[in-house]
Design an enzyme around this catalytic site. Sequence first.
Site, PDB file in Angstrom:
ATOM      1  N   ARG A  59      57.916  26.795  35.364  1.00  0.00           N
ATOM      2  CA  ARG A  59      56.991  25.840  35.102  1.00  0.00           C
ATOM      3  C   ARG A  59      56.304  26.109  33.647  1.00  0.00           C
ATOM      4  NH1 ARG A  59      52.956  26.794  39.388  1.00  0.00           N
ATOM      5  NH2 ARG A  59      51.603  25.061  38.555  1.00  0.00           N
ATOM      6  N   ARG A  96      45.542  31.611  42.699  1.00  0.00           N
ATOM      7  CA  ARG A  96      44.959  30.220  43.043  1.00  0.00           C
ATOM      8  C   ARG A  96      45.391  29.931  44.789  1.00  0.00           C
ATOM      9  NH1 ARG A  96      46.488  24.933  39.759  1.00  0.00           N
ATOM     10  NH2 ARG A  96      48.765  25.618  40.008  1.00  0.00           N
ATOM     11  N   ARG A 110      52.697  14.326  30.775  1.00  0.00           N
ATOM     12  CA  ARG A 110      53.094  15.668  30.666  1.00  0.00           C
ATOM     13  C   ARG A 110      54.563  15.693  29.778  1.00  0.00           C
ATOM     14  NH1 ARG A 110      51.235  17.906  35.529  1.00  0.00           N
ATOM     15  NH2 ARG A 110      51.655  20.426  35.345  1.00  0.00           N
ATOM     16  N   LYS A 151      42.905  22.534  34.273  1.00  0.00           N
ATOM     17  CA  LYS A 151      42.824  21.060  34.006  1.00  0.00           C
ATOM     18  C   LYS A 151      42.381  20.680  35.302  1.00  0.00           C
ATOM     19  CE  LYS A 151      47.277  20.424  33.659  1.00  0.00           C
ATOM     20  NZ  LYS A 151      47.651  21.989  33.864  1.00  0.00           N
ATOM     21  N   ARG A 186      50.185  27.758  46.977  1.00  0.00           N
ATOM     22  CA  ARG A 186      51.064  26.623  46.925  1.00  0.00           C
ATOM     23  C   ARG A 186      52.632  27.308  46.518  1.00  0.00           C
ATOM     24  NH1 ARG A 186      48.697  23.003  42.067  1.00  0.00           N
ATOM     25  NH2 ARG A 186      51.038  23.026  41.137  1.00  0.00           N
TER      26      ARG A 186
HETATM   27  P1  ADP Z   1      49.421  22.336  37.844  1.00  0.00           P
HETATM   28  O1  ADP Z   1      47.950  22.256  38.442  1.00  0.00           O
HETATM   29  O2  ADP Z   1      49.634  23.792  38.190  1.00  0.00           O
HETATM   30  O3  ADP Z   1      49.563  22.225  36.383  1.00  0.00           O
HETATM   31  P2  ADP Z   1      50.551  20.034  39.121  1.00  0.00           P
HETATM   32  O4  ADP Z   1      49.885  20.215  40.436  1.00  0.00           O
HETATM   33  O5  ADP Z   1      49.768  19.268  38.166  1.00  0.00           O
HETATM   34  O6  ADP Z   1      50.302  21.458  38.633  1.00  0.00           O
HETATM   35  O7  ADP Z   1      51.808  19.920  39.361  1.00  0.00           O
HETATM   36  C1  ADP Z   1      52.659  20.428  40.119  1.00  0.00           C
HETATM   37  C2  ADP Z   1      54.151  20.226  40.129  1.00  0.00           C
HETATM   38  O8  ADP Z   1      54.200  18.670  40.065  1.00  0.00           O
HETATM   39  C3  ADP Z   1      54.888  20.199  38.625  1.00  0.00           C
HETATM   40  O9  ADP Z   1      55.441  21.465  38.340  1.00  0.00           O
HETATM   41  C4  ADP Z   1      55.933  19.028  38.557  1.00  0.00           C
HETATM   42  O10 ADP Z   1      57.110  19.453  39.110  1.00  0.00           O
HETATM   43  C5  ADP Z   1      55.123  17.994  39.170  1.00  0.00           C
HETATM   44  N1  ADP Z   1      54.322  16.980  38.231  1.00  0.00           N
HETATM   45  C6  ADP Z   1      53.201  17.024  38.399  1.00  0.00           C
HETATM   46  N2  ADP Z   1      52.617  15.920  37.368  1.00  0.00           N
HETATM   47  C7  ADP Z   1      53.635  15.537  36.802  1.00  0.00           C
HETATM   48  C8  ADP Z   1      54.206  14.752  35.600  1.00  0.00           C
HETATM   49  N3  ADP Z   1      53.162  14.187  34.851  1.00  0.00           N
HETATM   50  N4  ADP Z   1      55.580  14.884  35.241  1.00  0.00           N
HETATM   51  C9  ADP Z   1      56.545  15.222  35.961  1.00  0.00           C
HETATM   52  N5  ADP Z   1      56.278  16.007  36.848  1.00  0.00           N
HETATM   53  C10 ADP Z   1      55.016  16.325  37.397  1.00  0.00           C
HETATM   54  P1  ADP Z   2      45.514  23.395  36.359  1.00  0.00           P
HETATM   55  O1  ADP Z   2      45.296  22.332  36.949  1.00  0.00           O
HETATM   56  O2  ADP Z   2      45.612  23.574  34.874  1.00  0.00           O
HETATM   57  O3  ADP Z   2      46.947  24.101  36.923  1.00  0.00           O
HETATM   58  P2  ADP Z   2      43.489  24.939  38.006  1.00  0.00           P
HETATM   59  O4  ADP Z   2      42.109  24.014  37.782  1.00  0.00           O
HETATM   60  O5  ADP Z   2      43.980  24.567  39.495  1.00  0.00           O
HETATM   61  O6  ADP Z   2      44.549  24.534  36.787  1.00  0.00           O
HETATM   62  O7  ADP Z   2      43.036  26.423  37.972  1.00  0.00           O
HETATM   63  C1  ADP Z   2      44.063  27.307  38.109  1.00  0.00           C
HETATM   64  C2  ADP Z   2      43.462  28.599  39.038  1.00  0.00           C
HETATM   65  O8  ADP Z   2      42.432  29.232  38.030  1.00  0.00           O
HETATM   66  C3  ADP Z   2      42.778  28.024  40.187  1.00  0.00           C
HETATM   67  O9  ADP Z   2      42.483  28.954  41.002  1.00  0.00           O
HETATM   68  C4  ADP Z   2      41.171  27.942  39.607  1.00  0.00           C
HETATM   69  O10 ADP Z   2      40.093  28.224  40.594  1.00  0.00           O
HETATM   70  C5  ADP Z   2      41.029  29.105  38.561  1.00  0.00           C
HETATM   71  N1  ADP Z   2      40.352  28.786  37.405  1.00  0.00           N
HETATM   72  C6  ADP Z   2      40.123  27.639  36.836  1.00  0.00           C
HETATM   73  N2  ADP Z   2      39.523  27.615  35.785  1.00  0.00           N
HETATM   74  C7  ADP Z   2      39.353  28.873  35.671  1.00  0.00           C
HETATM   75  C8  ADP Z   2      38.205  29.518  34.564  1.00  0.00           C
HETATM   76  N3  ADP Z   2      37.657  29.060  33.753  1.00  0.00           N
HETATM   77  N4  ADP Z   2      38.092  31.006  34.787  1.00  0.00           N
HETATM   78  C9  ADP Z   2      38.795  31.611  35.894  1.00  0.00           C
HETATM   79  N5  ADP Z   2      39.338  31.155  36.592  1.00  0.00           N
HETATM   80  C10 ADP Z   2      39.648  29.645  36.524  1.00  0.00           C
END
Ligand code: ADP
Ligand code: ADP
Length: 213
Positions: free
Chosen positions: A168, A124, A86, A11, A157
């Site tokens: 998660r 990541r 979310r 995302k 992270r």
């Molecule tokens: P990821 O990129 O792996 O999806 P995020 O950076 O979006 O993770 O989120 C990290 C953490 O921040 C989540 O596990 C949650 O604890 C909190 N968080 C982020 N967005 C939301 C949301 N919209 N509602 C509740 N908690 C959130």
């Molecule tokens: P989210 O925000 O949904 O948690 P991220 O965009 O942070 O996901 O991506 C999670 C991890 O996977 C990061 O290390 C990113 O560089 C990698 N990644 C993202 N898209 C791809 C893809 N299409 N193929 C392989 N690795 C990816």
Amino acid sequence: MIFVGSPGAGKGTQAAKLAEYLGVPRISSGDMLRETIASGTPLGKQAEPLMGRGNLVPDNLLIALVRERTAQEDCAQGFVLDGFPRTVRQAEGLAEMSDGEVSDWTVFSVQVPREELLRRLSGRRWCPRCQATYHVSSNPPKQDGVCDVDETTLVQRNDDKEEVVARRLEEYEQRTAPLIGYYRERADMVEIDGNRPMEMVFADLKKHVGVAA
Ligand code: ADP
Ligand code: ADP
């Protein structure tokens, strides 16, 4: 535009590309929360232990944070949401703050198999200064372990550690996945196969935003 997808689905990566392509801000709830933690605000103090355990932060806090951010001038022409909403409650909060025009939105539901999610999350790496995201093998920085943008040392992270990732993914299944049905009934919902190289996924997104690739 909204992205719904599991942690690790890509995302953040895709939202950043799309926001740049469209010339609108990307609003990442995770980045905003990490900023509140880094600056030691009361909201940060409340969010930190929850995030550390892999639990969602309460809906009312997120709704207030996003409401304040989207009211800023740079959002007037639109914005790309990354990580919000979310939960169904958050989606309802978003509809309220946007006068309920949900049918105008494009919602991307990004699907990736669990095994690949785990590979992505464990590899990541993240820049604590500018929040840029990399992957040790799929998207490495130019110089090992160092941010391309500002040369800060990259870190993993805390919530990408194995024991927190499991929690998660559970939160996603229980509280976020129901959003897919919610938006299918209300918005322009596009299912995206996220298990492909980043550029292929992005090419697909561009087709759906109605701008020539
Ligand atoms: P990821 O990129 O792996 O999806 P995020 O950076 O979006 O993770 O989120 C990290 C953490 O921040 C989540 O596990 C949650 O604890 C909190 N968080 C982020 N967005 C939301 C949301 N919209 N509602 C509740 N908690 C959130
Ligand atoms: P989210 O925000 O949904 O948690 P991220 O965009 O942070 O996901 O991506 C999670 C991890 O996977 C990061 O290390 C990113 O560089 C990698 N990644 C993202 N898209 C791809 C893809 N299409 N193929 C392989 N690795 C990816």
